[in-house]
Design a protein around this motif. Sequence first.
Motif, short mmCIF file in Angstrom:
data_model
loop_
_atom_site.label_atom_id
_atom_site.label_comp_id
_atom_site.label_asym_id
_atom_site.label_seq_id
_atom_site.Cartn_x
_atom_site.Cartn_y
_atom_site.Cartn_z
N SER A 44 0.84 -1.20 0.00
CA SER A 44 0.00 0.00 0.00
C SER A 44 0.88 1.25 0.00
N PHE A 45 0.31 2.36 -0.41
CA PHE A 45 1.04 3.61 -0.50
C PHE A 45 0.57 4.61 0.56
N GLY A 46 1.46 5.50 0.90
CA GLY A 46 1.16 6.62 1.78
C GLY A 46 1.89 7.84 1.29
N GLU A 129 -8.88 8.41 -9.79
CA GLU A 129 -8.82 7.00 -9.40
C GLU A 129 -7.64 6.25 -10.00
N LEU A 130 -7.01 6.82 -11.03
CA LEU A 130 -5.87 6.18 -11.67
C LEU A 130 -4.55 6.48 -10.96
N TRP A 131 -4.61 7.25 -9.89
CA TRP A 131 -3.40 7.67 -9.18
C TRP A 131 -2.57 6.49 -8.69
N VAL A 132 -3.21 5.45 -8.17
CA VAL A 132 -2.48 4.29 -7.67
C VAL A 132 -1.64 3.67 -8.79
N ASN A 133 -2.17 3.63 -10.00
CA ASN A 133 -1.41 3.10 -11.14
C ASN A 133 -0.15 3.94 -11.37
N SER A 137 3.76 2.71 -11.02
CA SER A 137 4.75 2.87 -12.09
C SER A 137 6.02 3.55 -11.56
N LEU A 138 5.88 4.43 -10.56
CA LEU A 138 7.06 5.03 -9.93
C LEU A 138 7.93 3.96 -9.29
N VAL A 139 7.30 3.01 -8.62
CA VAL A 139 8.04 1.94 -7.97
C VAL A 139 8.73 1.07 -9.01
#
Length: 166
Positions: A44-46, A129-133, A137-139
């Motif tokens: 998960s991201f924070g 809603e596409l922010w998690v994608n 991709s950053l990771v």
Amino acid sequence: MQPQPRIHDKVGYCLVETLICNKLSERAEGKLHYQIWQHQEDRSFGISLCKNESSGGFSAELIQVTDILQCLANLKATEKPFHATAFKPLFSGKSANNHCFLAAVFVDQKLVQPHPMTERLLEVDIHFELWVNQLESLVSMDKEITPTKTSKKRPEKETEHEVHQA
């Protein structure tokens, strides 16, 4: 939505990236620095604020991306512009700057944009809603370029970041 529990040390999280953005007000001096984190187990991201180049305190607590997306979905459902104060419930900390600084981060991440007709109002971007994608991709890019990161402050010791990333 319950206020975010306070996380002081971000144990179990790996720093993905530190970014810099403008503040919301054109009259404001300095920029804001913020960080994107990923939990090593559940992936998960924070996000957290980490530096203000000028005056003004803030809370550096980690805000879960799932909580951010839920807040944005609720705001989007109203189909009305809103003030940055809508982000207050995301914080446990009580700094008066938290919600405005977080709104500046959201503008930088293209989750919200200033309302075209009314100063100080915001509206949720249709693609929020596409922010998690984008974060995922950053990771992926980070792992391709630099599999581990080292600290410039303490090169002789293994940093907590390297331990969690390994």
